[in-house]
Design an enzyme around this catalytic site. Sequence first.
Site, mmCIF file in Angstrom:
data_model
loop_
_atom_site.group_PDB
_atom_site.id
_atom_site.type_symbol
_atom_site.label_atom_id
_atom_site.label_comp_id
_atom_site.label_asym_id
_atom_site.label_seq_id
_atom_site.Cartn_x
_atom_site.Cartn_y
_atom_site.Cartn_z
ATOM 1 N N LEU A 71 1.080 -1.488 -0.005
ATOM 2 C CA LEU A 71 0.167 -0.229 -0.332
ATOM 3 C C LEU A 71 0.871 1.124 0.415
ATOM 4 O O LEU A 71 2.217 1.364 0.249
ATOM 5 C CB LEU A 71 -0.590 0.134 1.283
ATOM 6 C CG LEU A 71 -1.905 -0.908 1.045
ATOM 7 C CD1 LEU A 71 -2.801 -1.392 2.405
ATOM 8 C CD2 LEU A 71 -2.908 -0.708 0.318
ATOM 9 N N ASP A 72 -0.078 2.354 -0.355
ATOM 10 C CA ASP A 72 0.263 3.585 -0.145
ATOM 11 C C ASP A 72 0.588 4.201 0.768
ATOM 12 O O ASP A 72 0.523 3.723 2.088
ATOM 13 C CB ASP A 72 -0.007 4.435 -0.966
ATOM 14 C CG ASP A 72 1.386 5.882 -1.728
ATOM 15 O OD1 ASP A 72 0.137 6.754 -2.276
ATOM 16 O OD2 ASP A 72 1.888 5.509 -1.745
ATOM 17 N N SER A 73 1.646 5.509 1.326
ATOM 18 C CA SER A 73 1.718 5.930 2.248
ATOM 19 C C SER A 73 0.421 6.806 3.157
ATOM 20 O O SER A 73 -0.159 6.495 3.745
ATOM 21 C CB SER A 73 2.403 6.985 3.261
ATOM 22 O OG SER A 73 2.805 8.163 2.149
ATOM 23 N N THR A 102 -2.232 4.147 3.888
ATOM 24 C CA THR A 102 -2.147 3.960 5.327
ATOM 25 C C THR A 102 -2.672 4.786 5.811
ATOM 26 O O THR A 102 -3.178 4.374 7.338
ATOM 27 C CB THR A 102 -0.695 3.793 5.843
ATOM 28 O OG1 THR A 102 0.233 3.597 4.811
ATOM 29 C CG2 THR A 102 -0.022 3.216 7.005
#
Lengths: 119, 117
Positions: free
Chosen positions: A74-76, A79
């Site tokens: 996943l991407d930040s 998150t």
Amino acid sequence: MALRNALLRHLRVPVTVRGSKQSPIRFIRAFSSHDDHLSKQDVVDRVLDVVKSFPKVDPAKVTPDVHFQKDLGLDSLDTVEIVMAIEEEFKLEIPDKEADKIDSCSLAIEYVFNHPMSS
Amino acid sequence: MSGVSSAAYFARRAAQKERVRILYRRALKDTLNWAVHRHIFYRDASDLREKFNANQDVEDVDRIDKLIAHGEAEYDKWRHPDPYIVPWAPGGSKFCRNPTPPAGIEIVYNYGQEDNP
């Protein structure tokens, strides 16, 4: 002597002796509703449900110690979205600095379990 | 020399990434404040995510700083005047409402029976 006794009867403070009701452990009644704490398994189940229902996540890969960016890809920003979803699920308010550090399922579960106000 | 500068560069980039994450988090909460109905919120959240994704490949550090400042100005402009805050959190309605009483205070349950102990 009788006068002295009469005076003392007026002056003495009456002592309440609660014979049968007195238990060895005094129950101090708390003025808050903080005695309904979640169990660890409950927290784990709900956090995993939240993560699995995220559209970009493959539900088969989700385990209690999965890292959002390394294991789930996943991407930040994803998150951030997951942390917000967990906040909404447990009715918490996580400060920005703390929320930034939550990077994996295990951290999220630990944080929610140790928070006194999660419900 | 280059080792020091690259460490500074990475530190700066990491700080920028943290700013971006915190900005995205606040903007998302704000979107939820404005758009209470979930279907509207999902649409607005997707738009917000598109705006953030459009700039994600920028490499120039100064340009990134400008973009972040621009984003924070936009966030300030759009902040909700009455945001939803969880009641027990700072700013919520229940915050500091019922502090825990000092230790050793008890209730003696003998209402109506104070005269005969």
